[in-house]
Write an enzyme that holds these catalytic residues in place. Structure first.
Site, PDB file in Angstrom:
ATOM      1  N   LEU A 280      38.485   2.842  36.215  1.00  0.00           N
ATOM      2  CA  LEU A 280      39.405   3.538  35.382  1.00  0.00           C
ATOM      3  C   LEU A 280      39.097   2.900  34.177  1.00  0.00           C
ATOM      4  CD1 LEU A 280      42.369   3.535  38.070  1.00  0.00           C
ATOM      5  CD2 LEU A 280      40.369   5.176  37.891  1.00  0.00           C
TER       6      LEU A 280
ATOM      7  N   ARG B  58      47.772   0.728  21.310  1.00  0.00           N
ATOM      8  CA  ARG B  58      47.921   0.183  20.861  1.00  0.00           C
ATOM      9  C   ARG B  58      46.332  -1.058  19.821  1.00  0.00           C
ATOM     10  NH1 ARG B  58      51.008  -3.878  25.163  1.00  0.00           N
ATOM     11  NH2 ARG B  58      49.805  -2.166  26.633  1.00  0.00           N
TER      12      ARG B  58
ATOM     13  N   GLY C  60      52.816  -4.260  37.637  1.00  0.00           N
ATOM     14  CA  GLY C  60      53.739  -3.568  39.486  1.00  0.00           C
ATOM     15  C   GLY C  60      53.689  -4.812  40.512  1.00  0.00           C
TER      16      GLY C  60
HETATM   17  C1  UD1 Z   1      49.007  -0.374  36.562  1.00  0.00           C
HETATM   18  C2  UD1 Z   1      49.438  -0.677  37.664  1.00  0.00           C
HETATM   19  C3  UD1 Z   1      50.118  -1.954  38.230  1.00  0.00           C
HETATM   20  C4  UD1 Z   1      49.310  -3.009  37.511  1.00  0.00           C
HETATM   21  C5  UD1 Z   1      49.110  -3.017  36.418  1.00  0.00           C
HETATM   22  C6  UD1 Z   1      47.829  -3.952  35.972  1.00  0.00           C
HETATM   23  C7  UD1 Z   1      49.955   1.792  38.641  1.00  0.00           C
HETATM   24  C8  UD1 Z   1      50.997   2.915  38.573  1.00  0.00           C
HETATM   25  N1  UD1 Z   1      49.882   0.820  38.244  1.00  0.00           N
HETATM   26  O1  UD1 Z   1      50.229  -0.583  36.043  1.00  0.00           O
HETATM   27  O2  UD1 Z   1      50.303  -1.750  39.545  1.00  0.00           O
HETATM   28  O3  UD1 Z   1      50.255  -4.332  37.503  1.00  0.00           O
HETATM   29  O4  UD1 Z   1      48.309  -1.713  35.395  1.00  0.00           O
HETATM   30  O5  UD1 Z   1      47.213  -4.474  34.660  1.00  0.00           O
HETATM   31  O6  UD1 Z   1      48.156   1.628  39.347  1.00  0.00           O
HETATM   32  N2  UD1 Z   1      43.894   5.402  33.697  1.00  0.00           N
HETATM   33  C9  UD1 Z   1      43.129   6.328  34.374  1.00  0.00           C
HETATM   34  N3  UD1 Z   1      43.543   7.184  33.960  1.00  0.00           N
HETATM   35  C10 UD1 Z   1      45.233   6.935  34.123  1.00  0.00           C
HETATM   36  C11 UD1 Z   1      45.921   6.428  34.261  1.00  0.00           C
HETATM   37  C12 UD1 Z   1      45.432   4.867  33.659  1.00  0.00           C
HETATM   38  O7  UD1 Z   1      42.125   6.063  34.318  1.00  0.00           O
HETATM   39  O8  UD1 Z   1      45.590   8.508  34.902  1.00  0.00           O
HETATM   40  C13 UD1 Z   1      43.348   3.372  33.495  1.00  0.00           C
HETATM   41  C14 UD1 Z   1      43.744   2.980  32.220  1.00  0.00           C
HETATM   42  O9  UD1 Z   1      42.828   3.377  31.692  1.00  0.00           O
HETATM   43  C15 UD1 Z   1      43.384   1.669  32.008  1.00  0.00           C
HETATM   44  C16 UD1 Z   1      43.831   1.560  33.618  1.00  0.00           C
HETATM   45  O10 UD1 Z   1      44.144   2.571  34.678  1.00  0.00           O
HETATM   46  O11 UD1 Z   1      42.745   1.043  32.603  1.00  0.00           O
HETATM   47  C17 UD1 Z   1      45.331   1.000  34.034  1.00  0.00           C
HETATM   48  O12 UD1 Z   1      46.255   2.254  33.475  1.00  0.00           O
HETATM   49  P1  UD1 Z   1      47.984   1.962  33.015  1.00  0.00           P
HETATM   50  O13 UD1 Z   1      48.424   3.043  32.512  1.00  0.00           O
HETATM   51  O14 UD1 Z   1      47.589   0.794  32.172  1.00  0.00           O
HETATM   52  O15 UD1 Z   1      48.603   0.830  34.547  1.00  0.00           O
HETATM   53  P2  UD1 Z   1      49.717  -0.094  34.171  1.00  0.00           P
HETATM   54  O16 UD1 Z   1      51.092   0.945  33.904  1.00  0.00           O
HETATM   55  O17 UD1 Z   1      49.720  -1.521  33.805  1.00  0.00           O
END
Ligand code: UD1
Ligand code: CA
Length: 500
Positions: free
Chosen positions: A9, A16, A145
């Site tokens: 992902l 930031r 999470g």
């Molecule tokens: C997520 C997890 C959380 C975990 C944390 C670890 C979920 C709902 N939560 O939270 O349990 O502890 O990561 O860092 O999964 N991304 C996409 N598309 C999206 C959303 C996110 O590609 O629509 C990618 C982001 O670029 C990133 C990763 O997924 O690399 C995590 O996304 P982020 O929004 O940072 O999740 P957290 O809220 O940190």
């Protein structure tokens, strides 16, 4: 692992970083962050890798394709959550996996290692789990999470920070973000994940509760080395992870037999290759695809990017890029090796010497204060101090060729294009504009004339004139006292001294 699909992902914004460069393209250890993740993933030899891109996909997409041309890119136009991102990834595959394992990782965890992913995937499989979580026990779980287990320790759900109760917020076991799924379960469950939560996002982590509701096995494996799953969200974290990554790389090479005098000031990129018994002195940076052979000594204060250093070579206080240094050769102190520098075995590029596109033969030497551009120097040749290879006529670059075992004088200028033959010589101060045949001596300076008494008559009253007068007086006195037979007569018709 032929039935393994990996989804990376990387669609998020990374605000930031405060950068025009997408977060996952920021570099440490000579690779982008996502480059490190893709390398760790590749170690599993998965059947397919799908990378989800969104934010700045015009930059992230081509970078990922360049690193892994065989991979699949999935575009997530709007970042609606990790669950949505995985749905987009599966939809991008012509035949979404129905069996085997789907592993989900993030593109911003540069310390991640293949061995960790492999062990996690294997535990997932041997547990027969529908979902496995690579978890971590951390002192500050804020933002992550949380892994919710029942009294028997069985994993029930992952609850996100914003949706957690106070009791759940106190849990220190967190979701690293790396999850493994049974492919059939994921294919079925992914469409059932909703967005009814505090963030209004599709949480991939909701798959855990869906699996439990269906009575399927969910396991969580705390990772021992929590830094491997740590992401860099801003540049301070990036630098911290960069230092840690470097510490790990330097330690690995020391264990492989490399002497590193000062690990704290030695920087080695992930793709550098070092032989046993290499010695690295303080302030050395080995970057890109640099390779150093055994017994070579590099440093102090040296930066080499994409260079190849031969066995037993010595490189002191140098800056090099795309240069190849032969075995036993010597470089520096204070040398600048630009792309296309090839120094033969036992050759020398000495002090305050700049080279570019220069093939310098075996045992050939450019010891002092020179610029060697667009040139070829044959084996055993010595280039005099202060020689400029004038390769640029203001419009185009031209080449100079110096043959084998030539000896050129100090302070020469070689005006390219020009050829100096094998075994040729040039006098001091020569400006070589025409080819020099093999074995010839080229001189272009006019014979020296000494205007006797010039200083005394033209600079009268100066300290210089006084010094001259004094010396002349002494010589005259000597001459009258002793009347030497063969003394150095003053302008008295002695032969002009041969140049040495
Ligand atoms: C997520 C997890 C959380 C975990 C944390 C670890 C979920 C709902 N939560 O939270 O349990 O502890 O990561 O860092 O999964 N991304 C996409 N598309 C999206 C959303 C996110 O590609 O629509 C990618 C982001 O670029 C990133 C990763 O997924 O690399 C995590 O996304 P982020 O929004 O940072 O999740 P957290 O809220 O940190
Ligand atoms: Ca995050």
């Amino acid at each position: 692992m032929s039935d393994l699909t990996v989804i990376v992902l990387a669609a998020g914004g990374g605000t930031r970083m405060k950068s025009k460069t997408p977060k996952v393209l920021h570099r440490i250890g000579g690779r982008s962050m996502i480059g490190h993740v893709l390398a760790a993933v590749a170690a599993l030899e998965p059947a397919r890798v799908v990378t989800v891109v969104g934010h700045q996909r015009e930059l992230v997409g081509p970078h990922v394709s360049e690193l892994r041309p065989e991979g699949v890119l999935a575009v997530q136009d709007e970042q609606l959550g990790t669950g949505h991102a995985v749905r987009v990834a599966l939809a991008a595959l012509a035949d979404a996996p129905r069996e085997g394992t789907v592993l989900v990782a993030y593109g911003d965890t540069p310390l991640l290692e293949g061995a960790t992913l492999r062990a996690f995937t294997e535990s997932h499989r041997s547990a027969g789990a529908a979902v496995s979580i690579l978890s971590g026990i951390v002192a500050k779980p804020f933002g992550y999470g949380r892994i919710v287990r029942d009294d028997a320790g069985v994993v029930q759900a992952i609850v996100e920070e914003k949706d957690a109760t106070d009791a759940q917020r106190a849990i220190t076991e967190i979701n690293s973000g790396i999850l493994a799924f049974d492919a059939a379960f994921l294919a079925e469950a992914i469409g059932r994940i909703g967005n009814d939560n505090a963030k209004g996002e599709y949480y991939l982590t909701d798959a855990v509760a869906l699996a439990r509701d269906a009575g399927l096995v969910v396991t969580a494996h705390p990772v021992e080395d929590a830094l491997q799953t740590e992401g860099a969200n801003d540049r301070a974290q990036l630098a911290e992870l960069g230092r840690e990554l470097n510490r790990r790389i330097v330690t690995r090479w020391m264990r492989e037999g490399v002497t590193v005098m000062d690990p704290a000031t030695t920087w080695i990129d992930a793709d550098v290759v070092l032989a046993p018994d290499v010695t690295l002195l303080p302030g050395t940076q080995l970057l890109g695809a640099t390779v150093v052979a055994e017994d070579a000594v590099v440093g102090p204060d040296t930066t080499l990017e994409d260079c190849e250093i031969g066995a037993g070579a010595r490189v002191v206080r140098a800056h090099g890029q795309l240069a190849v240094i032969g075995a036993g050769a010597s470089v520096g102190p204070f040398a600048y090796l630009r792309p296309g520098t090839l120094l033969g075995a036992d050759g020398k590029i000495g002090t305050f010497v700049e080279t570019k596109n220069a093939q310098i033969g075996e045992g050939a030497k450019v010891p002092h204060l020179s610029y060697v551009g667009d040139a070829e120097i044959g084996e055993g040749t010595n280039i005099g101090a202060g020689t400029i290879f004038a390769n640029y006529d203001g419009v185009a670059k031209h080449r100079t060729s110096v043959g084998r075992h030539a000896k050129t004088g100090s302070n020469n200028t070689f005006v390219a294009p020009v050829v100096i033959g094998d075994g040729a010589s040039t006098g001091g101060g020569t400006v070589v504009r025409r080819d020099v045949p093999p074995g010839a001596l080229a001189v272009s300076t006019s014979p020296q004339r000494n205007l006797e008494g010039w200083v005394v008559s033209r600079r009268a009253g100066t300290a210089q004139a006084a010094a001259a007068q004094e010396a002349l007086g002494a010589v005259v006195a000597d001459a009258t006292d002793e009347q030497p037979e063969n003394g150095p007569g003053l302008g008295g018709g002695t032969a002009e001294r041969a140049e040495s």
